[in-house]
Design an enzyme around this catalytic site. Sequence first.
Site, PDB file in Angstrom:
ATOM      1  N   ASP A 161     -39.952 -55.929  13.809  1.00  0.00           N
ATOM      2  CA  ASP A 161     -39.716 -55.037  12.670  1.00  0.00           C
ATOM      3  C   ASP A 161     -39.661 -55.843  11.380  1.00  0.00           C
ATOM      4  OD1 ASP A 161     -39.495 -52.915  14.444  1.00  0.00           O
ATOM      5  OD2 ASP A 161     -37.322 -53.100  14.607  1.00  0.00           O
ATOM      6  N   LYS A 162     -39.952 -55.205  10.275  1.00  0.00           N
ATOM      7  CA  LYS A 162     -39.947 -55.883   8.981  1.00  0.00           C
ATOM      8  C   LYS A 162     -38.676 -56.701   8.773  1.00  0.00           C
ATOM      9  CE  LYS A 162     -39.719 -54.916   4.008  1.00  0.00           C
ATOM     10  NZ  LYS A 162     -39.675 -53.873   2.957  1.00  0.00           N
TER      11      LYS A 162
END
Length: 346
Positions: A152-153
């Site tokens: 995830d970012k």
Amino acid sequence: MIYPCDDQPTHHTVLAAEDTPADRIDRFLAVQLASPSQPLSRSRIKALILAGQLSEDGRTLTDPSASVKPGSHYSMTLPPPINAVPKAENIALDILFEDMHLIVLNKPAGLVVHPAPGSLTGTLVNALIAHCGPSLTGIGGVMRPGIVHRLDKDTSGTMIVAKTDAAHRRLAEMFATHDLDRRYQALVWGTNIKCGGTINQPIGRASYDRKRQAITTKGRNAVTFWQTLRQFPPFGSHIECRLETGRTHQIRVHLAHIGHGVIGDPLYGRAPRAAQMPDNLARSRLSQMRKFDRQALHATYLGFAPPITGEALTFETPLPADMASLLALIENTVSTRSRGENSLTN
């Protein structure tokens, strides 16, 4: 009838006539939006609906199986196409290992892995294209890196990327058969946690929010193994997770499911209330912990046998500075409270 919006040709409005027969909305729109100049498959329309690009009389509709309502207006947004070959961008990378077949790197929090609507530039893929240059032989005949798993970012840590089509195919097979050892460390809320265990719960898109994943019987199989490293009453715990599968938001959803959301997680990490803290120091530190601005989750370990050479490799990355600081804050607070309590009893 279809009325293309004049000001934005990527928006289309469909009016369901009063005599429209009963049908699923994705199937209905596949027929209504059929056009030789811009053909849309039913699967593409379904994906757009799931992504929140359809509204029914002004309200967002995210269920492709919803029934068509005669007399209703449906508006669908067609996002502009994304270039199949993102542009190279000079972005610094923390490379742990690289050969002619693959790259292992330490991804920082805040870096998006792959271009997508809203993040078309400044991604890991843009950086890898610039870094690899001619050594990137391409995936599927296109000069781009092979992303076989994503972080995830706002999750940091170790990840692997293929540089060749052969490596990409083999790595994909290894992930499918769980032939890699992937471990994460997380700081979570709550201390009433066991020494360890297994979470085997299917995960799929939440019906109430397209940005969220959820435990659902309609989801895909997901398995997370976890163990407690340390507990820090009254705040939380430091745990390690090992993945068997790799579903979207898997660790975050699974830990929230057992009542221990990741600190800083805006979607699943529910923090305790200040009233639950036993003293002023604990309440003050809780306020600081709640300001941690990303999920406290880091991919610390990756072990695998490279698909071409076969020589076993392992990589470990320490907690990044922000998580290390958060951990130190918790440790210091717990230690200070413990000394204060001991002085009162002596």
